[in-house]
Motif scaffolding. Structure first.
Motif, PDB file in Angstrom:
ATOM      1  N   ARG A 132      -7.487 -10.583  -8.688  1.00 23.61           N
ATOM      2  CA  ARG A 132      -6.517  -9.363  -8.745  1.00 23.61           C
ATOM      3  C   ARG A 132      -6.935  -8.225  -9.319  1.00 23.61           C
ATOM      4  O   ARG A 132      -6.875  -6.978  -9.119  1.00 23.61           O
ATOM      5  N   SER A 152      -8.810  -3.266  -9.306  1.00 23.99           N
ATOM      6  CA  SER A 152      -7.562  -4.138  -8.776  1.00 23.99           C
ATOM      7  C   SER A 152      -7.866  -4.359  -7.354  1.00 23.99           C
ATOM      8  O   SER A 152      -8.426  -3.523  -6.453  1.00 23.99           O
ATOM      9  N   ASP A 180      -5.639  -5.659  -3.887  1.00 23.49           N
ATOM     10  CA  ASP A 180      -4.470  -6.326  -3.203  1.00 23.49           C
ATOM     11  C   ASP A 180      -4.671  -6.810  -1.832  1.00 23.49           C
ATOM     12  O   ASP A 180      -4.802  -5.856  -0.866  1.00 23.49           O
ATOM     13  N   SER A 235      -3.854  -8.387   0.587  1.00 27.06           N
ATOM     14  CA  SER A 235      -2.684  -8.607   1.616  1.00 27.06           C
ATOM     15  C   SER A 235      -2.391  -7.234   2.044  1.00 27.06           C
ATOM     16  O   SER A 235      -2.111  -7.133   3.314  1.00 27.06           O
ATOM     17  N   SER A 236      -2.448  -6.240   1.316  1.00 32.78           N
ATOM     18  CA  SER A 236      -2.029  -4.878   1.665  1.00 32.78           C
ATOM     19  C   SER A 236      -3.300  -4.081   1.989  1.00 32.78           C
ATOM     20  O   SER A 236      -3.101  -2.905   2.420  1.00 32.78           O
ATOM     21  N   SER A 273      -7.676  -1.328  -2.688  1.00 32.98           N
ATOM     22  CA  SER A 273      -8.284  -1.596  -3.995  1.00 32.98           C
ATOM     23  C   SER A 273      -8.070  -0.425  -4.711  1.00 32.98           C
ATOM     24  O   SER A 273      -8.061   0.756  -4.130  1.00 32.98           O
TER      25      SER A 273
END
Lengths: 113, 114
Positions: free
Chosen positions: A55, A65, A67, A69-70, A73
């Motif tokens: 993450r 960071s 994400d 699934s979405s 970064s």
């Protein structure tokens, strides 16, 4: 086909500000994501690699960071300095032992003294 | 820290001439790449190379381009007959095995075709 987008194209901030650079990608099936720095007319310096299972990843004043699934970064730069002025590129790598990187166009950061 | 070395840093050539761009990847890496960046545009993939053969190439990598690893250390990109639109920064990259490895890039060769 993977598309990587970095918006805005340019950003100017005063020294000392904390800032976030965004990166989005269309295909979430990635192996990892890498952030690079590029000084004008120069090569690509790797800043951080973040694996698809992670993450966050930190190095000094930088924090990336992910994400997956979405398809997003972020690269967080704490206490920005004029020496941070450069273009920041993100690149994603799909699964596969020798898969290629797909790059965004980069965000050109200017930190004003 | 290990690094990828590219030579020359800048090359100017006349249209129609052949150029060879050279790269020394990181010694224990297995996968090698060429990318290019036309001024003001994205870094784009040209070709990947593994086990002495091309693994994948983009539509940019036409018959004018070739790659080889002649001696187990150098990795070269040849453009047979350069065009004005080949003017760009060319980057070599190398990658080790595994998911946790980062791609290392050289400092690039700026090719100017006149």
């Amino acid at each position: 086909k993977q598309e990587v987008t970095q918006i805005p194209a340019a950003l100017s901030v005063p020294e000392g500000e904390n800032l976030v650079l965004n990166c989005s990608f269309t295909d979430s099936a990635i192996y990892n994501l890498q952030w690079f720095r590029q000084d004008p007319g120069k090569g690509l310096t790797s800043l951080l690699l973040i694996q698809s299972s992670q993450r966050e990843q930190t190095s000094g004043r930088l924090n990336a960071s992910l994400d997956k699934s979405s398809g997003r970064s972020t690269l967080y730069i704490a206490a920005s300095q004029p020496g941070d002025s450069a273009t920041y590129l993100c690149a994603v790598r799909p699964p596969g032992a020798n898969s290629k990187l797909t790059f965004g166009k980069g965000i050109t950061l200017s930190v004003r003294p | 820290e290990p690094e990828v070395t590219q030579t020359p840093s800048h090359q100017v050539t006349q249209m129609g001439q052949e150029v060879i761009l050279r790269c020394v990847p990181i010694s224990n890496h297995l996968y090698f790449y060429w990318y290019r960046q036309i001024l003001g545009q994205k870094v784009e993939f040209l070709v990947s190379f593994y086990n002495n053969e091309i693994s994948e190439k983009s539509e940019i990598f036409d018959d004018q381009f070739s790659v080889e690893r002649p001696d187990g250390s150098n990795f070269t990109l040849k453009i047979r007959s350069t065009k004005l639109e080949d003017s760009a920064m060319y980057f070599c990259a190398s990658l080790g095995q595994g998911m946790n490895t980062e791609a290392f890039f050289g400092q690039g060769t700026r090719l100017t075709v006149v």
